[in-house]
Design a protein around this motif. Structure first.
Motif, PDB file in Angstrom:
ATOM      1  N   GLY A 253      -9.696  -3.935   3.947  1.00  0.00           N
ATOM      2  CA  GLY A 253      -9.165  -3.013   4.950  1.00  0.00           C
ATOM      3  C   GLY A 253      -7.796  -2.480   4.587  1.00  0.00           C
ATOM      4  O   GLY A 253      -7.219  -2.807   3.540  1.00  0.00           O
ATOM      5  N   GLY A 254      -7.262  -1.648   5.478  1.00  0.00           N
ATOM      6  CA  GLY A 254      -5.976  -1.010   5.245  1.00  0.00           C
ATOM      7  C   GLY A 254      -4.807  -1.865   5.670  1.00  0.00           C
ATOM      8  O   GLY A 254      -4.940  -3.065   5.932  1.00  0.00           O
ATOM      9  N   SER A 255      -3.640  -1.234   5.732  1.00  0.00           N
ATOM     10  CA  SER A 255      -2.411  -1.940   6.084  1.00  0.00           C
ATOM     11  C   SER A 255      -2.505  -2.523   7.485  1.00  0.00           C
ATOM     12  O   SER A 255      -3.092  -1.933   8.392  1.00  0.00           O
ATOM     13  N   ASP A 256      -1.897  -3.680   7.648  1.00  0.00           N
ATOM     14  CA  ASP A 256      -2.032  -4.443   8.877  1.00  0.00           C
ATOM     15  C   ASP A 256      -0.680  -5.084   9.196  1.00  0.00           C
ATOM     16  O   ASP A 256      -0.002  -5.604   8.306  1.00  0.00           O
ATOM     17  N   LEU A 257      -0.276  -5.029  10.462  1.00  0.00           N
ATOM     18  CA  LEU A 257       1.009  -5.611  10.855  1.00  0.00           C
ATOM     19  C   LEU A 257       1.098  -7.090  10.514  1.00  0.00           C
ATOM     20  O   LEU A 257       2.132  -7.580  10.060  1.00  0.00           O
ATOM     21  N   TYR A 258       0.020  -7.804  10.760  1.00  0.00           N
ATOM     22  CA  TYR A 258      -0.004  -9.248  10.531  1.00  0.00           C
ATOM     23  C   TYR A 258       0.315  -9.572   9.072  1.00  0.00           C
ATOM     24  O   TYR A 258       1.210 -10.390   8.780  1.00  0.00           O
TER      25      TYR A 258
ATOM     26  N   VAL B 102      11.189  -1.191  -1.276  1.00  0.00           N
ATOM     27  CA  VAL B 102      10.123  -1.895  -0.559  1.00  0.00           C
ATOM     28  C   VAL B 102      10.339  -1.794   0.943  1.00  0.00           C
ATOM     29  O   VAL B 102       9.404  -1.511   1.708  1.00  0.00           O
ATOM     30  N   CYS B 103      11.572  -2.020   1.381  1.00  0.00           N
ATOM     31  CA  CYS B 103      11.857  -2.027   2.814  1.00  0.00           C
ATOM     32  C   CYS B 103      11.814  -0.622   3.410  1.00  0.00           C
ATOM     33  O   CYS B 103      11.423  -0.444   4.568  1.00  0.00           O
ATOM     34  N   GLY B 104      12.218   0.364   2.630  1.00  0.00           N
ATOM     35  CA  GLY B 104      12.120   1.734   3.117  1.00  0.00           C
ATOM     36  C   GLY B 104      10.681   2.151   3.336  1.00  0.00           C
ATOM     37  O   GLY B 104      10.338   2.775   4.353  1.00  0.00           O
ATOM     38  N   ASN B 105       9.816   1.799   2.394  1.00  0.00           N
ATOM     39  CA  ASN B 105       8.391   2.102   2.553  1.00  0.00           C
ATOM     40  C   ASN B 105       7.781   1.325   3.717  1.00  0.00           C
ATOM     41  O   ASN B 105       6.963   1.858   4.474  1.00  0.00           O
ATOM     42  N   ALA B 106       8.172   0.049   3.853  1.00  0.00           N
ATOM     43  CA  ALA B 106       7.671  -0.760   4.961  1.00  0.00           C
ATOM     44  C   ALA B 106       8.121  -0.180   6.300  1.00  0.00           C
ATOM     45  O   ALA B 106       7.368  -0.183   7.284  1.00  0.00           O
ATOM     46  N   ALA B 107       9.341   0.335   6.344  1.00  0.00           N
ATOM     47  CA  ALA B 107       9.853   0.927   7.586  1.00  0.00           C
ATOM     48  C   ALA B 107       8.994   2.106   8.021  1.00  0.00           C
ATOM     49  O   ALA B 107       8.748   2.308   9.220  1.00  0.00           O
ATOM     50  N   HIS B 108       8.546   2.894   7.055  1.00  0.00           N
ATOM     51  CA  HIS B 108       7.670   4.024   7.373  1.00  0.00           C
ATOM     52  C   HIS B 108       6.400   3.540   8.063  1.00  0.00           C
ATOM     53  O   HIS B 108       5.970   4.107   9.073  1.00  0.00           O
TER      54      HIS B 108
ATOM     55  N   ASN C 212       0.828  -1.205   0.000  1.00  0.00           N
ATOM     56  CA  ASN C 212       0.000   0.000   0.000  1.00  0.00           C
ATOM     57  C   ASN C 212       0.866   1.260   0.000  1.00  0.00           C
ATOM     58  O   ASN C 212       2.058   1.214   0.326  1.00  0.00           O
ATOM     59  N   PRO C 213       0.283   2.418  -0.334  1.00  0.00           N
ATOM     60  CA  PRO C 213       1.048   3.666  -0.342  1.00  0.00           C
ATOM     61  C   PRO C 213       1.710   3.994   0.989  1.00  0.00           C
ATOM     62  O   PRO C 213       2.746   4.669   1.020  1.00  0.00           O
TER      63      PRO C 213
END
Length: 322
Positions: A50-55, A74-80, A40-41
């Protein structure tokens, strides 16, 4: 508790990496595309709604890791996204997903999500996890739970390993898990249950393996129990003996557990491979089972994992669906 030479999740990931490398290049590529398109953005990943989810973010990153497709973007966006989840309350499942994701992001070229966390962050998380400990020695789904959950206890044990923290009172935890073993050789999720299931069995075996408390004499009985859950019409494993259809989650956890017990030969891995292939969409992504109409990133991890284990057992390159 005896020292384990390699953390459980590291051993699992290494094994899956080896197997996924044997899958056809086009199969790996389409699943990389499927997973990357699911981000997701805000940097996280969502389930089927639904939206982004930790699981689901944790499963997506784990899938990309075994595909060797984690990259700095990918990892930089995930870190955010992960940084937005560093405060507030969470259950054990989210704690586990957060810790796993924070572990994977730097490996893919992303930033250290924990760089600005308090120095005692790991100790704080370990202490918080201990609040889920029940009187029976297991970990429950909520703080101060009256009864432990086999699956939740497994997640806490994995989380503590990743945090580099010892499991408090491991003998009591091992005794709790053993109390969930039934005469059929399998394990149950809650104490009132009498019929064992594939996934509680995988969790129970995993905890005992990490603690160095797995009963050697019980391995064969547990393996026989799991092998009996194969669906003869599909080739995958069922969640328990009352459910008629197989599913990818049970197929993966059952197959991995048999591998760890030294009894992987009890499965027809060609049939397992065919089942997993039938659960994959031609454009990438896996369904939960032949009965399912939709894909998601969680079942994509189980599908890739199942095919990886099958490739390792069968040797050579795995097959691709038409």
């Amino acid at each position: 508790m005896p020292d384990e030479p390699e953390p459980y999740l590291v051993r699992l990931t290494t094994r899956l990496l080896e197997g996924v490398e044997r899958l056809p290049a086009e199969q790996r590529a389409r699943n990389v595309h499927y997973l990357l398109s699911a981000q997701n953005p805000d940097g996280g990943f969502s389930g089927r709604e639904g939206g982004s989810d930790l699981y689901y973010t944790g499963f997506a990153l784990r899938s990309l890791a075994v595909l060797q497709a984690l990259n700095p973007e990918v990892c930089g966006n995930a870190a955010h996204f992960l940084r937005t989840k560093m405060t507030g309350t969470a259950g054990v499942v989210d704690f586990f997903s957060l810790v796993v994701s924070c572990y994977l992001v730097p490996l893919g070229g992303g930033p250290d999500v924990l760089a600005d966390a308090p120095p005692d962050w790991r100790d704080r998380v370990a202490a918080t996890l201990e609040t889920f400990r029940g009187p029976d020695g297991g970990y429950g789904k909520t703080p101060a739970a009256l009864y432990g959950s086999t699956y939740t206890s497994f997640l806490v044990t994995l989380c503590l390993q990743l945090l580099g923290r010892p499991s408090p009172d491991p003998d009591k935890l091992a005794a709790f898990v053993r109390s969930r073993r039934r005469s059929d050789g399998g394990y149950v999720e809650i104490s009132a249950m009498k019929r064992s299931g594939t996934n509680p069995t995988a969790a129970g075996v995993g905890v005992l393996q990490i603690l160095g408390a797995l009963d050697e004499g019980a391995k064969a009985e547990t393996a026989t129990f799991l092998a009996a859950l194969v669906s003869p019409f599909e080739g995958g494993l069922r969640a328990n003996d009352r459910i008629p259809a197989a599913d990818l989650l049970s197929t993966f956890t059952g197959g991995w557990t048999l591998d760890q017990l030294g009894h992987a030969d009890k499965l027809d891995w060609e049939a397992v491979q065919r089942y997993a292939e039938e659960c994959e969409r031609p454009i990438g992504g896996f369904r939960g089972g032949l009965w399912d109409e939709h894909t998601d990133v969680e079942y994509t991890f189980y599908g890739l994992g199942t095919l990886a284990l099958a490739a390792l057992r069968l040797g050579g390159e795995g097959r691709s669906i038409d």
